[in-house]
Design an enzyme around this catalytic site. Sequence first.
Site, PDB file in Angstrom:
ATOM      1  N   ASP A  13      40.970  43.258  35.216  1.00 11.71           N
ATOM      2  CA  ASP A  13      39.512  43.228  35.377  1.00 11.71           C
ATOM      3  C   ASP A  13      38.767  43.292  34.050  1.00 11.71           C
ATOM      4  O   ASP A  13      37.650  43.804  33.979  1.00 11.71           O
ATOM      5  CB  ASP A  13      39.041  44.365  36.305  1.00 11.71           C
ATOM      6  CG  ASP A  13      39.713  44.311  37.659  1.00 11.71           C
ATOM      7  OD1 ASP A  13      39.974  43.192  38.132  1.00 11.71           O
ATOM      8  OD2 ASP A  13      40.006  45.380  38.229  1.00 11.71           O
ATOM      9  N   GLN A 227      45.883  40.134  36.180  1.00 10.94           N
ATOM     10  CA  GLN A 227      46.172  41.544  35.850  1.00 10.94           C
ATOM     11  C   GLN A 227      46.079  41.740  34.323  1.00 10.94           C
ATOM     12  O   GLN A 227      45.394  40.978  33.673  1.00 10.94           O
ATOM     13  CB  GLN A 227      47.533  41.994  36.397  1.00 10.94           C
ATOM     14  CG  GLN A 227      47.600  42.041  37.915  1.00 10.94           C
ATOM     15  CD  GLN A 227      47.847  40.701  38.582  1.00 10.94           C
ATOM     16  OE1 GLN A 227      48.733  39.960  38.194  1.00 10.94           O
ATOM     17  NE2 GLN A 227      47.081  40.384  39.599  1.00 10.94           N
TER      18      GLN A 227
HETATM   19  P1  GDP Z   1      39.081  39.650  35.641  1.00  8.65           P
HETATM   20  O1  GDP Z   1      39.909  40.127  36.780  1.00  8.65           O
HETATM   21  O2  GDP Z   1      39.666  40.011  34.312  1.00  8.65           O
HETATM   22  O3  GDP Z   1      38.719  38.199  35.722  1.00  8.65           O
HETATM   23  O4  GDP Z   1      37.703  40.460  35.718  1.00  8.65           O
HETATM   24  P2  GDP Z   1      36.836  40.690  37.069  1.00  8.65           P
HETATM   25  O5  GDP Z   1      36.197  39.396  37.427  1.00  8.65           O
HETATM   26  O6  GDP Z   1      37.628  41.378  38.089  1.00  8.65           O
HETATM   27  O7  GDP Z   1      35.779  41.751  36.547  1.00  8.65           O
HETATM   28  C1  GDP Z   1      34.919  41.471  35.477  1.00  8.65           C
HETATM   29  C2  GDP Z   1      33.468  41.505  36.000  1.00  8.65           C
HETATM   30  O8  GDP Z   1      32.596  41.644  34.899  1.00  8.65           O
HETATM   31  C3  GDP Z   1      33.030  40.232  36.689  1.00  8.65           C
HETATM   32  O9  GDP Z   1      32.147  40.562  37.713  1.00  8.65           O
HETATM   33  C4  GDP Z   1      32.323  39.436  35.590  1.00  8.65           C
HETATM   34  O10 GDP Z   1      31.315  38.575  36.108  1.00  8.65           O
HETATM   35  C5  GDP Z   1      31.694  40.541  34.811  1.00  8.65           C
HETATM   36  N1  GDP Z   1      31.570  40.278  33.368  1.00  8.65           N
HETATM   37  C6  GDP Z   1      32.428  39.626  32.556  1.00  8.65           C
HETATM   38  N2  GDP Z   1      32.002  39.699  31.263  1.00  8.65           N
HETATM   39  C7  GDP Z   1      30.858  40.414  31.283  1.00  8.65           C
HETATM   40  C8  GDP Z   1      29.967  40.882  30.256  1.00  8.65           C
HETATM   41  O11 GDP Z   1      30.144  40.639  29.074  1.00  8.65           O
HETATM   42  N3  GDP Z   1      28.915  41.632  30.680  1.00  8.65           N
HETATM   43  C9  GDP Z   1      28.686  41.933  31.980  1.00  8.65           C
HETATM   44  N4  GDP Z   1      27.628  42.679  32.280  1.00  8.65           N
HETATM   45  N5  GDP Z   1      29.496  41.509  32.961  1.00  8.65           N
HETATM   46  C10 GDP Z   1      30.580  40.785  32.613  1.00  8.65           C
HETATM   47  P1  IMO Z   2      42.930  40.921  38.006  1.00  7.19           P
HETATM   48  O1  IMO Z   2      43.671  39.622  37.799  1.00  7.19           O
HETATM   49  C1  IMO Z   2      43.165  45.231  38.492  1.00  7.19           C
HETATM   50  C2  IMO Z   2      46.773  46.785  40.432  1.00  7.19           C
HETATM   51  C3  IMO Z   2      46.638  47.446  41.782  1.00  7.19           C
HETATM   52  C4  IMO Z   2      47.768  48.455  41.707  1.00  7.19           C
HETATM   53  C5  IMO Z   2      48.845  47.693  40.938  1.00  7.19           C
HETATM   54  C6  IMO Z   2      49.902  47.041  41.823  1.00  7.19           C
HETATM   55  O2  IMO Z   2      41.683  40.793  38.762  1.00  7.19           O
HETATM   56  O3  IMO Z   2      42.791  41.623  36.700  1.00  7.19           O
HETATM   57  P2  IMO Z   2      49.848  44.865  43.354  1.00  7.19           P
HETATM   58  O4  IMO Z   2      48.998  44.509  44.529  1.00  7.19           O
HETATM   59  O5  IMO Z   2      49.736  43.909  42.213  1.00  7.19           O
HETATM   60  O6  IMO Z   2      51.279  45.129  43.705  1.00  7.19           O
HETATM   61  O7  IMO Z   2      49.276  46.300  42.863  1.00  7.19           O
HETATM   62  O8  IMO Z   2      48.170  46.679  40.204  1.00  7.19           O
HETATM   63  N1  IMO Z   2      46.210  45.403  40.344  1.00  7.19           N
HETATM   64  C7  IMO Z   2      45.090  45.097  39.700  1.00  7.19           C
HETATM   65  N2  IMO Z   2      44.192  45.882  39.076  1.00  7.19           N
HETATM   66  N3  IMO Z   2      43.005  43.886  38.498  1.00  7.19           N
HETATM   67  C8  IMO Z   2      43.922  43.102  39.076  1.00  7.19           C
HETATM   68  O9  IMO Z   2      43.907  41.761  38.981  1.00  7.19           O
HETATM   69  C9  IMO Z   2      44.998  43.691  39.758  1.00  7.19           C
HETATM   70  N4  IMO Z   2      46.044  43.207  40.471  1.00  7.19           N
HETATM   71  C10 IMO Z   2      46.781  44.268  40.812  1.00  7.19           C
HETATM   72  O10 IMO Z   2      45.374  48.056  41.923  1.00  7.19           O
HETATM   73  O11 IMO Z   2      47.379  49.542  40.896  1.00  7.19           O
HETATM   74 MG    MG Z   3      39.711  41.232  38.514  1.00 11.45          MG
END
Ligand code: GDP
Ligand code: IMO
Ligand code: MG
Length: 434
Positions: A13, A227
Site C-alpha cells: 500500500d 505487496q
Molecule cells: P498500492 O497497493 O501500493 O498500490 O497502494 P494503495 O492503492 O493500496 O494505497 C495508496 C493510496 O494512496 C491510494 O488510495 C492512492 O490513491 C493514494 N495515494 C498515492 N500517492 C499519494 C500521495 O502522494 N498523496 C495522497 N494523498 N494519496 C496518495
Molecule cells: P498491495 O499490492 C498490504 C498482507 C495481508 C496479510 C499478509 C498475508 O495492495 O500492496 P495474503 O492474503 O497475501 O496471504 O495475506 O499480507 N497483504 C497486504 N498488505 N497490501 C497488500 O497488497 C497486501 N496483500 C497482502 O494483510 O498481512
Molecule cells: Mg494496496
Amino acid sequence: MPVVAVIGAQWGDEGKGSVVDFLAQEADVVVRFQGGANAGHTVVYRGQPLALHLLPCGIIHERPLSVLANGVVVDVSALLEEIAWVTQRGVSVTPARLKISDRAHITLPYHRLLDGFREMPPSRSRLGTTQKGVGPTYVDKIDRTGIRFADFTDLERLKSKIAFNWEQKVSFGDGFLLQSGLTADSLFEELVSNYEKLKDFAEIMDTVPWLNRLAMEGKRILLEGAQGTGLDADHGTYPFVTSSNTTAGGACTGTGLPPSRITKVLGVAKAYTTRVGEGPFPTEMPWEQQADLRERGREYGATTGRPRRCGWFDAVLVRHACLINGFSGLVLTKLDILTGLPTVRLATAYRWQGRFLEFLPADSDVLAQCEPVYEEMDGWLEPIGNIRRWQDLPSNAQRLVDRIVELTGVPIAFVSVGPERDAILFPDGGGAIW
Ligand code: GDP
Ligand code: IMO
Ligand code: MG
C-alpha cells in the site's frame, strides 16, 4: 530496452498503483508478476478512485498492453467480476489488450475456503490474510499439484487433477470443505465455464518468449509489483508475509525476463509506514494516536476495507528493501499527508537488548521486541498538494526527503503529493525514468 520494475519498499500500500499509473502513460506493456487478488492498487480514473486487484494498472490506459505473467495466481471468477466492474466504468478489456500466461496458476474456491479456515478463531496460526486464497494456491504450486491455464489443453486430465486435489483436501479440518456443498464435478464445471467466459476478454498464451521478444525490440515494459518487501516470503517479516516473492528477484521468476533485462528498479515508499494484518511493526504508533494519520491518509485496505495500522517512517525497513532490490531510485509518496504535523519522526535504527540493529532481524519475535531509535525533524504547515516544482516545497519537507536519501543511500526518483497522476515532483536534475 527499458524494463522498469516498481516494487513496494514497506508492507504494501505504498502507492505502487499511482506510480504505475503515471509511468504507464509511456509504457508499451504493464505486467503483474506475482500475488493474486490480494493486491489493492488504487488509481484515479475519470476523476474517481478505482481499486484494481488482479488487473495491472496499465489497463486504464489506451496505449499499453496488460499482462498477468506466470508468477501471478489467478482467481478466474474474481477476475471476471473485476473485468465486469471496470468495463462498466468505461475501461476496455479485450483479448488484444489483456494477456495471461499459460503457466499462471489458478485459485479455486477451495483455496479461498482454506485461507478463511486458517484465519478463523481459535486458529493459532492467524496471519490476518486477505482470505483471497492466495497462500493455499501457492502451496499447491510448490507442492506441484497446482492447476495452471496450460491444463486446459486436456480437459479430461484437468478434471482428474481437480478430483485428486479435492480428495486430498476434503479430509482437512474435520471435513469442513464438505459443508461448502462443492464437489469435484462442480469445481471442474464452474472452472471450465469461467475459462470460456474469460476468453472473451483475455488471450491465454505463452507470455515468456513474447515478453522477451518485446524487451529485445526495445519496447517499454513496466513490471508492477504487488505487496511490498516486508511481505516477501523470503525477505519479509516471516511468517507474517504473503506467499510470493514481492521483490525484484520475483519480477524475473514471475515473468521469465532475466535479471540482465531489467534496466531500472524503482522502490516505492510512503513518507510514513502502514501495515495491514498481523506481524511486528516497530514504528507503529500507539493505537489512539494512529487515527489522525489514518484519516488524513485514508488508510483503509483497498481489498478488505480493514483499517491499516499506522506509524512513522522506518529507515531500517526501507534500507533492507534497498539492499534486497537494488533500487535505482526511490519514489516517496504521500508527503502531503504529513502537512500540519509540528514534528515528524524517522526511525534510523533499532535497539534490541542493548544492541543497535541497522537491518531487519530474521526472527519476528526479536523484531517485535525492537525499539526504534528516532530522529525528530521539524514539520511544515503549508499544504503541498498543489506544488509541482521541487523548489516550491517547504524547506522542512525538502530536508525530510534529503534525510531519507541519506539514511537509505538511494536517490529520489520523484515525490508524490496527491493521488492524482500529475501530483508529482522531480528533484532538481531528475526527470528521466524510461
Ligand atoms: P498500492 O497497493 O501500493 O498500490 O497502494 P494503495 O492503492 O493500496 O494505497 C495508496 C493510496 O494512496 C491510494 O488510495 C492512492 O490513491 C493514494 N495515494 C498515492 N500517492 C499519494 C500521495 O502522494 N498523496 C495522497 N494523498 N494519496 C496518495
Ligand atoms: P498491495 O499490492 C498490504 C498482507 C495481508 C496479510 C499478509 C498475508 O495492495 O500492496 P495474503 O492474503 O497475501 O496471504 O495475506 O499480507 N497483504 C497486504 N498488505 N497490501 C497488500 O497488497 C497486501 N496483500 C497482502 O494483510 O498481512
Ligand atoms: Mg494496496
